[in-house]
Write an enzyme that holds these catalytic residues in place. Structure first.
Site, PDB file in Angstrom:
ATOM      1  N   ASP A 152      23.894  62.654  52.597  1.00 25.14           N
ATOM      2  CA  ASP A 152      24.579  61.280  52.804  1.00 25.14           C
ATOM      3  C   ASP A 152      23.793  60.112  53.042  1.00 25.14           C
ATOM      4  O   ASP A 152      22.379  60.394  53.108  1.00 25.14           O
ATOM      5  CB  ASP A 152      25.322  61.598  54.236  1.00 25.14           C
ATOM      6  CG  ASP A 152      26.437  60.881  54.429  1.00 25.14           C
ATOM      7  OD1 ASP A 152      26.936  59.811  53.383  1.00 25.14           O
ATOM      8  OD2 ASP A 152      27.101  60.628  55.474  1.00 25.14           O
ATOM      9  N   GLY A 153      24.412  58.985  52.719  1.00 24.33           N
ATOM     10  CA  GLY A 153      23.483  57.743  52.838  1.00 24.33           C
ATOM     11  C   GLY A 153      24.492  56.831  53.697  1.00 24.33           C
ATOM     12  O   GLY A 153      25.635  57.088  53.758  1.00 24.33           O
ATOM     13  N   GLU A 173      22.860  57.058  49.086  1.00 26.22           N
ATOM     14  CA  GLU A 173      23.595  58.303  48.855  1.00 26.22           C
ATOM     15  C   GLU A 173      22.926  59.019  47.718  1.00 26.22           C
ATOM     16  O   GLU A 173      22.549  60.385  47.820  1.00 26.22           O
ATOM     17  CB  GLU A 173      24.979  58.004  48.291  1.00 26.22           C
ATOM     18  CG  GLU A 173      25.877  57.342  48.996  1.00 26.22           C
ATOM     19  CD  GLU A 173      26.316  58.519  49.983  1.00 26.22           C
ATOM     20  OE1 GLU A 173      26.148  59.619  50.302  1.00 26.22           O
ATOM     21  OE2 GLU A 173      27.214  57.943  50.875  1.00 26.22           O
ATOM     22  N   ASP A 218      29.685  63.248  49.955  1.00 25.11           N
ATOM     23  CA  ASP A 218      30.676  62.573  49.907  1.00 25.11           C
ATOM     24  C   ASP A 218      30.862  61.343  49.079  1.00 25.11           C
ATOM     25  O   ASP A 218      31.739  60.395  49.476  1.00 25.11           O
ATOM     26  CB  ASP A 218      31.002  62.401  51.553  1.00 25.11           C
ATOM     27  CG  ASP A 218      30.075  61.466  52.453  1.00 25.11           C
ATOM     28  OD1 ASP A 218      29.161  60.699  51.442  1.00 25.11           O
ATOM     29  OD2 ASP A 218      29.960  61.112  53.219  1.00 25.11           O
ATOM     30  N   HIS A 272      33.259  62.265  57.133  1.00 31.17           N
ATOM     31  CA  HIS A 272      33.817  62.048  58.386  1.00 31.17           C
ATOM     32  C   HIS A 272      35.221  63.033  58.326  1.00 31.17           C
ATOM     33  O   HIS A 272      36.256  62.327  59.225  1.00 31.17           O
ATOM     34  CB  HIS A 272      34.215  60.693  58.705  1.00 31.17           C
ATOM     35  CG  HIS A 272      33.026  59.743  58.516  1.00 31.17           C
ATOM     36  ND1 HIS A 272      31.788  59.716  59.306  1.00 31.17           N
ATOM     37  CD2 HIS A 272      32.699  58.863  57.458  1.00 31.17           C
ATOM     38  CE1 HIS A 272      31.028  58.823  58.830  1.00 31.17           C
ATOM     39  NE2 HIS A 272      31.599  58.283  57.492  1.00 31.17           N
ATOM     40  N   ASP A 310      24.996  62.260  58.139  1.00 30.75           N
ATOM     41  CA  ASP A 310      25.503  61.015  58.519  1.00 30.75           C
ATOM     42  C   ASP A 310      24.663  60.643  59.562  1.00 30.75           C
ATOM     43  O   ASP A 310      24.199  59.289  59.685  1.00 30.75           O
ATOM     44  CB  ASP A 310      26.948  61.054  58.744  1.00 30.75           C
ATOM     45  CG  ASP A 310      27.377  59.465  59.097  1.00 30.75           C
ATOM     46  OD1 ASP A 310      27.405  58.755  58.318  1.00 30.75           O
ATOM     47  OD2 ASP A 310      27.791  59.383  60.360  1.00 30.75           O
TER      48      ASP A 310
END
Length: 202
Positions: free
Chosen positions: A58-59, A96, A118, A173, A183
């Site tokens: 994740d970024g 990301e 994501d 999320h 995250d």
């Protein structure tokens, strides 16, 4: 731990999306004729299953552009590794991508990887062949528009040639534990002081 328990533990670590592949593999073994010299052993099956590395990435970016960070979790059998980093001025898409790149670069040997992200920007561009088409067109999306982040796309495609990588999109999320952890790693990294510049961002 006996062989049976080891195999079960390896299977439980496999994402649900890959279970049909595992089932097909086991069924193919059952269809093979019995061999008297070198039968398939539980150790061989265990090794086949545990060769797969599970990665979540994740970024995050405080503003876009702004200070950014990335996070990744790598799972290999019973082993687990977390990595993170950040830059003082970058974009969310670059973070990301950097998360995926950093995770794949952390692999010392050639691996079969299932990488969860994501970011539809990454997953669609790889799975639908867009990134390779941009590369073939001199990093042009079309005749007038340049592809963004060519430095990272080149690096990511190079790593995908070294490793066998399956990109899987996951909803962000949404309570997926490892995605939520990535995250948190990314956000924390973006908040660190004295972050280095993102040399590829302009």
């Amino acid at each position: 731990m006996n062989d049976r328990e080891a195999i079960i533990r390896q299977i439980e670590a496999i994402p649900e999306s890959l279970l049909p592949e595992v089932r097909d593999f086991i069924q193919s073994l059952q269809r093979k004729p019995q061999q008297t010299q070198s039968p398939v052993t539980p150790i061989a099956i265990t090794k086949t299953l545990s060769d797969r590395v599970i990665i979540y990435t994740d970024g995050a970016c405080t503003g876009n552009p702004g200070a950014g960070g990335y996070g990744a979790v790598l799972i290999y059998g019973e082993h687990r590794k977390e990595i993170a980093g950040g830059y003082r001025l970058t974009t969310n898409n670059r973070m990301e991508m950097m998360a995926a790149i950093a995770a794949l670069k952390a692999l010392k040997n050639q691996c079969t990887v299932t990488l969860h992200s994501d970011s539809k920007y990454i997953v669609d561009a790889v799975n639908k062949g867009w990134a390779k088409r941009w590369q073939a067109n001199g990093w042009k999306r079309n005749k007038k528009e340049a592809a963004k982040n060519p430095d990272l796309w080149q690096e990511l495609l190079n790593l995908c040639q070294k490793h066998q990588v399956e990109f899987v999109w996951v909803k962000g999320h949404a309570g997926i534990a490892e995605n939520e952890r990535c995250d948190a790693l990314a956000v924390a990294a973006a908040q660190q002081p004295n972050l280095p510049p993102d040399a590829g961002y302009c």
